[in-house]
Design a protein around this motif. Structure first.
Motif, PDB file in Angstrom:
ATOM      1  N   GLY A  90      36.301 -42.212  34.577  1.00  0.00           N
ATOM      2  CA  GLY A  90      37.560 -42.503  35.252  1.00  0.00           C
ATOM      3  C   GLY A  90      37.405 -42.389  36.752  1.00  0.00           C
ATOM      4  O   GLY A  90      36.320 -42.073  37.270  1.00  0.00           O
ATOM      5  N   LYS A  91      38.493 -42.662  37.480  1.00  0.00           N
ATOM      6  CA  LYS A  91      38.476 -42.627  38.932  1.00  0.00           C
ATOM      7  C   LYS A  91      38.470 -41.198  39.458  1.00  0.00           C
ATOM      8  O   LYS A  91      39.165 -40.329  38.941  1.00  0.00           O
ATOM      9  N   ALA A  92      37.686 -40.993  40.513  1.00  0.00           N
ATOM     10  CA  ALA A  92      37.647 -39.677  41.147  1.00  0.00           C
ATOM     11  C   ALA A  92      39.022 -39.309  41.704  1.00  0.00           C
ATOM     12  O   ALA A  92      39.418 -38.138  41.661  1.00  0.00           O
ATOM     13  N   PHE A  93      39.751 -40.283  42.227  1.00  0.00           N
ATOM     14  CA  PHE A  93      41.076 -40.003  42.787  1.00  0.00           C
ATOM     15  C   PHE A  93      41.987 -39.373  41.737  1.00  0.00           C
ATOM     16  O   PHE A  93      42.669 -38.385  42.004  1.00  0.00           O
ATOM     17  N   SER A  94      41.998 -39.927  40.526  1.00  0.00           N
ATOM     18  CA  SER A  94      42.846 -39.399  39.462  1.00  0.00           C
ATOM     19  C   SER A  94      42.410 -37.986  39.081  1.00  0.00           C
ATOM     20  O   SER A  94      43.241 -37.090  38.900  1.00  0.00           O
TER      21      SER A  94
END
Length: 232
Positions: A90-94
């Motif tokens: 998944g995205k690092a931001f999330s």
């Protein structure tokens, strides 16, 4: 002709380059290179993420006089948890948004409790509605969001936690109730036993045993989720 205004991204500070930088940071064993990547391409993103989380969710119960100090604490925590991020999951931001928000929820609640203990009764009564709103909107919603992950995990791993056929049947019945009710309070309601008896035909003792174990597994997984962003 008037110039059309485009929509600005709400998180330009956490860009694709930030995502790539985190991947490169984790892939490197060279500490000098890691420091360079972090300082030049990750630190500002963490700083702005911490700032946005604090102000968006109003995490203002703090031990520090300056919110800059609180931002620094959040950044240190994100850096501490950086190695837990799993590339490709998944995205690092999330991931770091969840980790940062969970840290601030626990931090905020802890400091509110201290404030409540030191304040006089008038101050506590006046401010109590703020705490209730915070817990209802943030902590409870966070657990409800987590519940969906827990259900998926338990669906796939029931036989890991329960060996007897009757217990496995009860566990699946409990998960069925969760899917239809979407409420964490089900653990605390006597009605659960009625639902499970209707589905399985079993008596209360075996249902109680399974429910207690599932409740314990839930809390264990939830605290791990708060700490690392992952369930297991």
């Amino acid at each position: 002709m008037a110039k059309k205004r485009g929509r600005k991204s709400k998180r330009l500070y956490f860009t694709e380059d930030t995502e790539l930088a985190i991947v490169e940071y984790l892939a490197s064993e060279d500490q000098i290179l890691r420091n360079k990547i972090y300082n030049e391409r990750i630190h500002y993103s963490f700083y702005k993420l911490a700032e946005n989380l604090i102000h968006t969710f109003k995490f203002y119960y703090t031990e520090v006089d300056d919110l800059e100090d609180l931002k620094h604490e959040v950044i240190c925590f994100l850096l501490e948890k950086l190695h837990y991020f799993k590339v490709g999951k998944g995205k690092a931001f999330s991931y770091f948004s969840i980790v940062g928000k969970n840290y601030l929820i626990l931090y905020n609640n802890k400091n509110y409790a201290k404030k409540k203990g030191k304040a006089d009764l008038t101050d506590v009564d006046t401010d109590n509605s703020i705490l209730n709103t915070f817990e209802r909107n943030e902590v409870v919603s966070e657990k409800i969001e987590f519940l969906s992950y827990y259900i998926i995990h338990m669906d796939n791993n029931v036989s890991k936690y329960f060996k007897k056929a009757d217990e496995i049947k009860v566990a699946h019945a409990v998960l069925t109730v969760f899917k239809s009710k979407e409420s964490l309070e089900i653990f605390n309601k006597k009605a659960i036993y009625i639902y499970i008896r209707e589905i399985t035909g079993f008596e209360t003792p075996i249902i109680t045993k399974v429910v207690k174990k599932m409740a314990g597994l839930f809390e264990e997984a939830y605290h791990k989720y708060l700490d690392s962003g992952y369930i297991y």
